[in-house]
Write an enzyme that holds these catalytic residues in place. Sequence first.
Site, PDB file in Angstrom:
ATOM      1  N   HIS A  12       0.869  -1.181   0.000  1.00  0.00           N
ATOM      2  CA  HIS A  12       0.000   0.000   0.000  1.00  0.00           C
ATOM      3  C   HIS A  12       0.909   1.235   0.000  1.00  0.00           C
ATOM      4  O   HIS A  12       1.831   1.299   0.783  1.00  0.00           O
ATOM      5  CB  HIS A  12      -0.882   0.015   1.252  1.00  0.00           C
ATOM      6  CG  HIS A  12      -0.103   0.090   2.528  1.00  0.00           C
ATOM      7  ND1 HIS A  12      -0.171  -0.852   3.523  1.00  0.00           N
ATOM      8  CD2 HIS A  12       0.798   0.993   2.993  1.00  0.00           C
ATOM      9  CE1 HIS A  12       0.634  -0.539   4.507  1.00  0.00           C
ATOM     10  NE2 HIS A  12       1.244   0.583   4.220  1.00  0.00           N
ATOM     11  N   HIS A  59      -1.301   4.244  10.185  1.00  0.00           N
ATOM     12  CA  HIS A  59      -0.147   5.157  10.141  1.00  0.00           C
ATOM     13  C   HIS A  59      -0.420   6.454  10.904  1.00  0.00           C
ATOM     14  O   HIS A  59       0.114   7.499  10.543  1.00  0.00           O
ATOM     15  CB  HIS A  59       0.198   5.504   8.703  1.00  0.00           C
ATOM     16  CG  HIS A  59       0.541   4.341   7.828  1.00  0.00           C
ATOM     17  ND1 HIS A  59      -0.390   3.431   7.398  1.00  0.00           N
ATOM     18  CD2 HIS A  59       1.709   3.953   7.291  1.00  0.00           C
ATOM     19  CE1 HIS A  59       0.202   2.520   6.638  1.00  0.00           C
ATOM     20  NE2 HIS A  59       1.469   2.817   6.549  1.00  0.00           N
ATOM     21  N   HIS A 193      11.090  -0.984   2.315  1.00  0.00           N
ATOM     22  CA  HIS A 193      11.141   0.464   2.143  1.00  0.00           C
ATOM     23  C   HIS A 193      11.495   1.155   3.452  1.00  0.00           C
ATOM     24  O   HIS A 193      11.209   0.637   4.526  1.00  0.00           O
ATOM     25  CB  HIS A 193       9.856   1.049   1.551  1.00  0.00           C
ATOM     26  CG  HIS A 193       8.575   0.913   2.352  1.00  0.00           C
ATOM     27  ND1 HIS A 193       8.027  -0.287   2.727  1.00  0.00           N
ATOM     28  CD2 HIS A 193       7.724   1.861   2.805  1.00  0.00           C
ATOM     29  CE1 HIS A 193       6.880  -0.084   3.365  1.00  0.00           C
ATOM     30  NE2 HIS A 193       6.677   1.228   3.439  1.00  0.00           N
ATOM     31  N   GLU A 240       6.429  -3.654   7.750  1.00  0.00           N
ATOM     32  CA  GLU A 240       5.006  -3.851   7.430  1.00  0.00           C
ATOM     33  C   GLU A 240       4.756  -5.242   6.846  1.00  0.00           C
ATOM     34  O   GLU A 240       3.609  -5.699   6.799  1.00  0.00           O
ATOM     35  CB  GLU A 240       4.544  -2.805   6.418  1.00  0.00           C
ATOM     36  CG  GLU A 240       4.475  -1.395   6.972  1.00  0.00           C
ATOM     37  CD  GLU A 240       4.052  -0.384   5.911  1.00  0.00           C
ATOM     38  OE1 GLU A 240       4.070  -0.726   4.714  1.00  0.00           O
ATOM     39  OE2 GLU A 240       3.698   0.747   6.291  1.00  0.00           O
TER      40      GLU A 240
HETATM   41  C1  DHB Z   1       5.060   5.111   1.289  1.00  0.00           C
HETATM   42  C2  DHB Z   1       4.976   3.766   1.669  1.00  0.00           C
HETATM   43  C3  DHB Z   1       4.148   3.383   2.731  1.00  0.00           C
HETATM   44  O1  DHB Z   1       4.021   2.097   3.185  1.00  0.00           O
HETATM   45  C4  DHB Z   1       3.396   4.332   3.398  1.00  0.00           C
HETATM   46  O2  DHB Z   1       2.562   3.894   4.370  1.00  0.00           O
HETATM   47  C5  DHB Z   1       3.498   5.680   3.047  1.00  0.00           C
HETATM   48  C6  DHB Z   1       4.332   6.061   1.992  1.00  0.00           C
HETATM   49  C7  DHB Z   1       5.908   5.525   0.137  1.00  0.00           C
HETATM   50  O3  DHB Z   1       6.672   4.724  -0.430  1.00  0.00           O
HETATM   51  O4  DHB Z   1       5.800   6.697  -0.280  1.00  0.00           O
HETATM   52 FE    FE Z   2       2.792   1.962   5.024  1.00  0.00          FE
END
Ligand code: DHB
Ligand code: FE
Length: 279
Positions: A12, A59, A193, A240
Amino acid sequence: MARIVGGLTTTHVPAIGRAIARNLQQDPYWKPFFDGFPPAREWLARTKPHVAVVVYNDHGLNFILHKMPTVAVGAAPEYQNADEGWGIPTLPPYVGDQDLSWHLIESPVAEEFDITTCQEMLVDHAFTLPRALLWPDQDKCPVRTVPICINTVQFPLPSAARCYKLGQAIGRAIESWDEDARVVIIGTGGLSHQLDGQRAGFINKDFDLMFMDMLIREPLRVTRYSIADLVELTGTQGVELLMWVVTRGALLGEVTKIHSKYHIAISSTASGLVVMEGV
Ligand code: DHB
Ligand code: FE
């Protein structure tokens, strides 16, 4: 009795909401990502779930740092989305299934899991965007829903082993739900990420691909990673992928892969999608 039709795990990222709002599905940047979804939608059209149990991480929309449950289960008649400040359109409410909600609270609590019950719950992009990708025509969306929220924001986080066991308890609960319903489990988050700090932009393709494979074939191996290992291997937000571990646990036993896709990157995130069915 209810039956689990399978599990679906996906990334997501808020930018997906902007891409959908601007109809950028065929844009060269977005096309490889969106192209992963038609097989998942076809699988849903074939398996026809009545209810989606959505395992995701909030979040800061519903839970803020001063009160942070490790595991929270929605037990509301409906779930509203609200503006998180990402500049994406707010989506209409989602219909709940309170009978399944309370069963998914009572049954794991009887198995000694501690669950926060939420008779009011806002759902953020981690819940709404996978729903929009899987059922683009939200007005005709056929599924009721139970959101399950796992803390990935405020340490300490639940371990991968705990998440797997929680998933198993959820799977057993669904299979003992006295309702003739088909249920899909959707896990949203990851893959690697990191959004801030010295390693901002960190992505680990080798680990992500190994994780996707392990999750299907040898899920217990995934449970051996500590949270510190996962942060190091996947980034601070990569943890996550615990949502994927819960989902896999809920499938109780061996699975086959129906579909998968991995694409780097959308926004700062390595995106992954897996559809799996119990054998
Ligand atoms: C991004 C990724 C995420 O899982 C999130 O919750 C908010 C932003 C991103 O890669 O921009
Ligand atoms: Fe996220």
